[in-house]
Design a protein around this motif. Structure first.
Motif, PDB file in Angstrom:
ATOM      1  N   UNK A  42       1.597  24.772  31.737  1.00 52.84           N
ATOM      2  CA  UNK A  42       0.400  23.951  31.568  1.00 52.84           C
ATOM      3  C   UNK A  42      -0.430  24.025  32.838  1.00 52.84           C
ATOM      4  N   UNK A  43      -1.669  23.582  32.763  1.00 46.18           N
ATOM      5  CA  UNK A  43      -2.535  23.491  33.933  1.00 46.18           C
ATOM      6  C   UNK A  43      -3.208  22.128  33.923  1.00 46.18           C
ATOM      7  N   UNK A  44      -3.643  21.708  35.080  1.00 48.29           N
ATOM      8  CA  UNK A  44      -4.302  20.418  35.198  1.00 48.29           C
ATOM      9  C   UNK A  44      -5.276  20.485  36.368  1.00 48.29           C
ATOM     10  N   UNK A  45      -6.452  19.951  36.193  1.00 46.76           N
ATOM     11  CA  UNK A  45      -7.417  19.846  37.278  1.00 46.76           C
ATOM     12  C   UNK A  45      -7.389  18.399  37.751  1.00 46.76           C
TER      13      UNK A  45
END
Length: 179
Positions: free
Chosen positions: A20-23
Motif C-alpha cells: 500500500x502507499x500513503x501520503x
C-alpha cells in the motif's frame, strides 16, 4: 524509477512489491504563547516538527523536564500560594528555560526535511554533496549536538552511573549533596 536502491534492485522493483502507499501531511509549527491562566501547553502542542531529524520527542521531554523542575520549585518553596499568579510565574520559567532549545530544534528540523525532500535546487545540491563531506554523522555533530548537549536535567533526581560521551553535557546531573 530507475534509481538503484540495492545491489541488484532499482526503485521500480521495490515499488512493484509494495502492499500500500500513503501520503502524509507532516505538520510544522511553533506557538508563541505557551500558557494562559492555569493552562499550559507542552511538546507538539507548542512546537511541532517533522520526524526525520529525530528532535521532536526529545524536545517534548525537555519541556516536560523544564515544567517539572519549575513546579517542583513552587511545591518546595515556603510560599504555599498555588494561585493563578504563582502558576503563571512557573509557566513563564518553564517557557523561558526551554524556548531557545525548542526554536533551535524546530529550525534544524525544518532545514533537514527541506534538504532531504529537495525543496529547491540549492537543497538538492546540498543533499548530493553532503555524503562527500561526511553525511549525516557530521551534520548531526555540527548542528544537532549543540542543541541536544544543552539538555535539561531533572532537579532532585540523582543519576547514579552517569556517563560522559565524546560530547559532554552542558547540564550536569543532580547529586544528592547538591541540596
Amino acid at each position: 524509477m530507475d534509481h538503484p536502491v540495492g545491489n541488484d534492485m532499482v526503485f521500480r522493483d521495490l515499488w512493484a512489491l509494495r502492499k500500500w502507499t500513503r501520503l502524509l501531511n507532516l505538520e510544522e509549527g511553533f506557538v508563541e504563547h505557551w500558557h494562559h491562566d492555569r493552562i499550559v501547553l507542552v511538546g507538539d502542542a507548542v512546537h511541532k516538527m517533522t520526524p526525520n531529524a529525530g528532535l521532536g520527542v526529545n524536545q517534548g521531554w525537555q519541556g516536560v523536564v523544564a515544567l517539572t523542575n519549575s513546579l517542583r520549585a513552587l511545591l518546595s518553596s515556603a510560599d504555599a500560594n498555588f494561585g493563578t499568579d504563582a502558576l503563571t510565574r512557573v509557566f513563564e520559567a518553564y517557557q523561558k528555560r526551554s524556548e531557545k532549545m525548542a526554536k533551535d530544534s524546530v529550525f534544524l528540523s525544518k532545514l533537514y526535511i527541506r534538504i532531504t525532500a529537495w525543496h529547491n535546487v540549492a537543497y538538492k545540491i546540498v543533499d548530493h554533496v553532503g555524503p562527500y563531506l561526511g553525511g549525516d554523522p557530521v551534520t548531526f555533530k555540527l548542528l544537532a549536538s549543540p542543541i541536544v548537549r544543552r539538555g535539561i536535567v531533572l532537579d532532585g533526581v540523582p543519576e547514579p552511573g552517569h556517563k560522559v560521551g565524546h560530547i559532554p553535557w552542558d547540564n550536569k546531573p543532580y547529586k544528592e549533596e547538591d541540596e
